[in-house]
Motif scaffolding. Structure first.
Motif, short mmCIF file in Angstrom:
data_model
loop_
_atom_site.label_atom_id
_atom_site.label_comp_id
_atom_site.label_asym_id
_atom_site.label_seq_id
_atom_site.Cartn_x
_atom_site.Cartn_y
_atom_site.Cartn_z
N ALA A 298 0.82 -1.21 0.00
CA ALA A 298 0.00 0.00 0.00
C ALA A 298 0.86 1.26 0.00
O ALA A 298 0.58 2.20 -0.75
CB ALA A 298 -0.93 0.00 1.21
N ILE B 259 -3.28 -5.97 -4.91
CA ILE B 259 -4.30 -4.94 -4.75
C ILE B 259 -5.57 -5.46 -5.41
O ILE B 259 -5.59 -5.71 -6.62
CB ILE B 259 -3.86 -3.60 -5.36
CG1 ILE B 259 -2.64 -3.07 -4.60
CG2 ILE B 259 -5.00 -2.58 -5.33
CD1 ILE B 259 -2.01 -1.82 -5.18
N THR C 174 -9.21 -0.39 -5.59
CA THR C 174 -8.70 0.95 -5.29
C THR C 174 -9.90 1.87 -5.09
O THR C 174 -10.79 1.92 -5.95
CB THR C 174 -7.82 1.48 -6.43
OG1 THR C 174 -6.74 0.56 -6.64
CG2 THR C 174 -7.26 2.84 -6.12
N PHE D 130 -6.80 1.45 -0.53
CA PHE D 130 -6.51 0.20 -1.25
C PHE D 130 -7.08 -0.95 -0.43
O PHE D 130 -6.93 -0.97 0.79
CB PHE D 130 -5.00 -0.05 -1.38
CG PHE D 130 -4.27 0.90 -2.26
CD1 PHE D 130 -4.54 0.97 -3.62
CD2 PHE D 130 -3.29 1.72 -1.75
CE1 PHE D 130 -3.84 1.84 -4.44
CE2 PHE D 130 -2.58 2.58 -2.55
CZ PHE D 130 -2.86 2.65 -3.90
N VAL E 37 -5.88 8.76 -3.80
CA VAL E 37 -4.97 7.87 -4.52
C VAL E 37 -4.66 8.54 -5.84
O VAL E 37 -5.56 8.99 -6.55
CB VAL E 37 -5.65 6.49 -4.77
CG1 VAL E 37 -4.78 5.63 -5.67
CG2 VAL E 37 -5.94 5.79 -3.46
N LEU F 208 -0.33 5.16 -9.89
CA LEU F 208 -0.71 3.75 -9.91
C LEU F 208 -0.39 3.09 -11.24
O LEU F 208 0.17 2.01 -11.29
CB LEU F 208 -2.20 3.61 -9.63
CG LEU F 208 -2.64 3.79 -8.19
CD1 LEU F 208 -4.14 3.68 -8.10
CD2 LEU F 208 -1.98 2.76 -7.32
#
Length: 129
Positions: A40, A74, A77, A82, A120, A125
């Protein structure tokens, strides 16, 4: 076992045993939380704290001296979070036999420098994939 890299590895020591001589489930959960937290923080590019841990199962047993590998993915999201699945695999001390000893799901929220939830970053990502 699929060709993948563990988030962490640890060896079960005598202090990690329960009163019955097996590895304590709480130790397994903490190792899984460490691995999931590492993932994470790396993907979130900063501080991530666990806010929930669910769906735990302990399908196998682990003995002192066995090596634990924790694999994490993961699963989802959110805006600031997460959801990470973790799988704990034990390898016997003096061999190659492996056993899945635990699995579970963790939710982490990303925090800013004021310890408030932060978004996020979708661009960061996709760069990690």
């Amino acid at each position: 076992m699929a060709d993948r890299s563990p988030q962490i590895r640890a060896t079960a020591m005598p202090t990690d045993l329960n009163p019955y001589g097996g590895v304590f489930g709480g130790w397994l959960m903490s190792q899984m939380a460490l691995g999931a937290g590492s993932l994470a923080s790396r993907h979130g590019k900063g501080k991530a704290v666990v806010v929930s841990a669910t769906d735990f199962a302990f399908p196998g047993a682990m003995q002192v001296g066995d090596e634990l590998s924790v694999y994490c993915d993961i699963a989802a999201t959110g805006n600031t979070s997460f959801t990470i699945t973790a799988e704990a695999i034990a390898r016997e001390r003096n061999g190659e036999a492996e056993t899945r000893v635990a699995q579970g799901t963790f939710k982490f929220v990303l925090l800013d420098e004021d310890n408030r939830p932060r978004a996020v970053n979708a661009a960061a990502l996709s760069a990690n994939d």
